[in-house]
Design a protein around this motif. Structure first.
Motif, PDB file in Angstrom:
ATOM      1  N   GLN A   1       0.818  -1.210   0.000  1.00  0.00           N
ATOM      2  CA  GLN A   1       0.000   0.000   0.000  1.00  0.00           C
ATOM      3  C   GLN A   1       0.850   1.257   0.000  1.00  0.00           C
ATOM      4  O   GLN A   1       0.552   2.212  -0.699  1.00  0.00           O
ATOM      5  CB  GLN A   1      -0.939   0.015   1.203  1.00  0.00           C
ATOM      6  N   PHE A   2       1.905   1.289   0.786  1.00  0.00           N
ATOM      7  CA  PHE A   2       2.668   2.522   0.935  1.00  0.00           C
ATOM      8  C   PHE A   2       3.851   2.651  -0.013  1.00  0.00           C
ATOM      9  O   PHE A   2       4.335   3.756  -0.246  1.00  0.00           O
ATOM     10  CB  PHE A   2       3.159   2.659   2.389  1.00  0.00           C
TER      11      PHE A   2
ATOM     12  N   ALA B   1       2.227   0.310  -4.390  1.00  0.00           N
ATOM     13  CA  ALA B   1       1.096   0.943  -5.076  1.00  0.00           C
ATOM     14  C   ALA B   1       1.492   2.311  -5.636  1.00  0.00           C
ATOM     15  O   ALA B   1       1.218   2.615  -6.802  1.00  0.00           O
ATOM     16  CB  ALA B   1      -0.113   1.053  -4.162  1.00  0.00           C
ATOM     17  N   PRO B   2       2.156   3.207  -4.839  1.00  0.00           N
ATOM     18  CA  PRO B   2       2.584   4.485  -5.429  1.00  0.00           C
ATOM     19  C   PRO B   2       3.596   4.297  -6.564  1.00  0.00           C
ATOM     20  O   PRO B   2       3.579   5.041  -7.549  1.00  0.00           O
ATOM     21  CB  PRO B   2       3.234   5.240  -4.266  1.00  0.00           C
ATOM     22  N   LEU B   3       4.456   3.260  -6.401  1.00  0.00           N
ATOM     23  CA  LEU B   3       5.421   2.981  -7.455  1.00  0.00           C
ATOM     24  C   LEU B   3       4.717   2.547  -8.737  1.00  0.00           C
ATOM     25  O   LEU B   3       5.040   3.019  -9.835  1.00  0.00           O
ATOM     26  CB  LEU B   3       6.419   1.907  -7.001  1.00  0.00           C
ATOM     27  N   ARG B   4       3.725   1.649  -8.607  1.00  0.00           N
ATOM     28  CA  ARG B   4       2.948   1.221  -9.783  1.00  0.00           C
ATOM     29  C   ARG B   4       2.216   2.408 -10.408  1.00  0.00           C
ATOM     30  O   ARG B   4       2.168   2.556 -11.626  1.00  0.00           O
ATOM     31  CB  ARG B   4       1.942   0.129  -9.383  1.00  0.00           C
ATOM     32  N   GLU B   5       1.635   3.253  -9.545  1.00  0.00           N
ATOM     33  CA  GLU B   5       0.905   4.417 -10.049  1.00  0.00           C
ATOM     34  C   GLU B   5       1.853   5.367 -10.785  1.00  0.00           C
ATOM     35  O   GLU B   5       1.526   5.873 -11.865  1.00  0.00           O
ATOM     36  CB  GLU B   5       0.231   5.154  -8.889  1.00  0.00           C
ATOM     37  N   ALA B   6       3.039   5.598 -10.221  1.00  0.00           N
ATOM     38  CA  ALA B   6       4.026   6.464 -10.874  1.00  0.00           C
ATOM     39  C   ALA B   6       4.464   5.855 -12.200  1.00  0.00           C
ATOM     40  O   ALA B   6       4.613   6.573 -13.206  1.00  0.00           O
ATOM     41  CB  ALA B   6       5.227   6.681  -9.960  1.00  0.00           C
TER      42      ALA B   6
ATOM     43  N   GLU C   1       1.617   6.360 -14.665  1.00  0.00           N
ATOM     44  CA  GLU C   1       1.569   7.747 -15.125  1.00  0.00           C
ATOM     45  C   GLU C   1       2.709   8.023 -16.103  1.00  0.00           C
ATOM     46  O   GLU C   1       2.520   8.694 -17.125  1.00  0.00           O
ATOM     47  CB  GLU C   1       1.653   8.710 -13.941  1.00  0.00           C
TER      48      GLU C   1
END
Length: 194
Positions: free
Chosen positions: A57-58, A61-66, A69
């Motif tokens: 989650q921390f 997930a942000p890495l996948r989202e980045a 993008e």
């Protein structure tokens, strides 16, 4: 859902670490030779499994989202590049068409100017020929008039000479109108047509 799976797996691993094995002595001996403690290993694996949803989650997930993008931006950039390439190709085609059209117009104007110059040349030649013919005609008329004048003067001179010669031969005055008329008629009948 991930949380529930992680909790279940952790509980199973901790449960296994707490239960005695059938041949615990053999297993302990093998684990000791390897330098491992089975209970500690199972507890640590359970902790890792329990921590995985937090890491996911921390961090993940942000890495996948980045990454998503970034991938989207790259795709947008490629799309924009393709659009610009298509626009450049269209501009090039339009430029080449305008260039061909300009060249065609220039050729057409040059041909028009050449044709106009040829027509002007022909017109000037016709005018010059007409003026030359007019000058020749005038010159011929003047020559004809001068010829008639000279012939008239020459006749008068011949008539005068003839009368003078006759006077000298006959010794009488021959300068009368009647005599003059006779000499002129004679000269007219003898004279060859011009």
């Amino acid at each position: 859902m991930r949380w529930i799976i992680a909790i279940v797996i952790t509980a199973v691993l901790w449960g296994l670490s707490a239960t005695p094995f059938i041949d615990q002595a053999n297993q302990v001996l093998i684990l000791q030779q390897l330098g491992l403690n089975l209970k500690t290993a199972l507890v640590q694996m359970g902790a890792v499994v329990l921590m995985f949803p937090f890491v996911d989650q921390f961090f993940l997930a942000p890495l996948r989202e980045a990454m998503y993008e970034r991938t989207q931006k790259i795709e947008e950039t490629y799309t924009e590049i393709e659009t610009l390439r298509d626009q450049m190709a269209q501009v090039k085609v339009d430029y080449e068409k305008r260039l061909e059209q300009t060249e065609a117009e220039a050729r057409e104007q040059i041909q028009s100017q050449i044709k106009e110059a040829q027509e002007l040349r022909t017109q000037l030649m016709h005018e010059a020929a007409a003026k030359a013919e007019e000058l020749v005609r005038r010159a011929q008329d003047e020559i004809e008039n001068e010829k008639k004048k000279v012939i008239g003067e020459l006749r008068l001179e011949v008539v005068n000479l003839t009368l003078s010669a006759t006077e000298k031969i006959l010794g009488e005055n021959m300068n009368s109108e009647r005599n003059r008329k006779l000499v002129e008629d004679f000269i007219n009948t003898v004279e060859a047509p011009a």
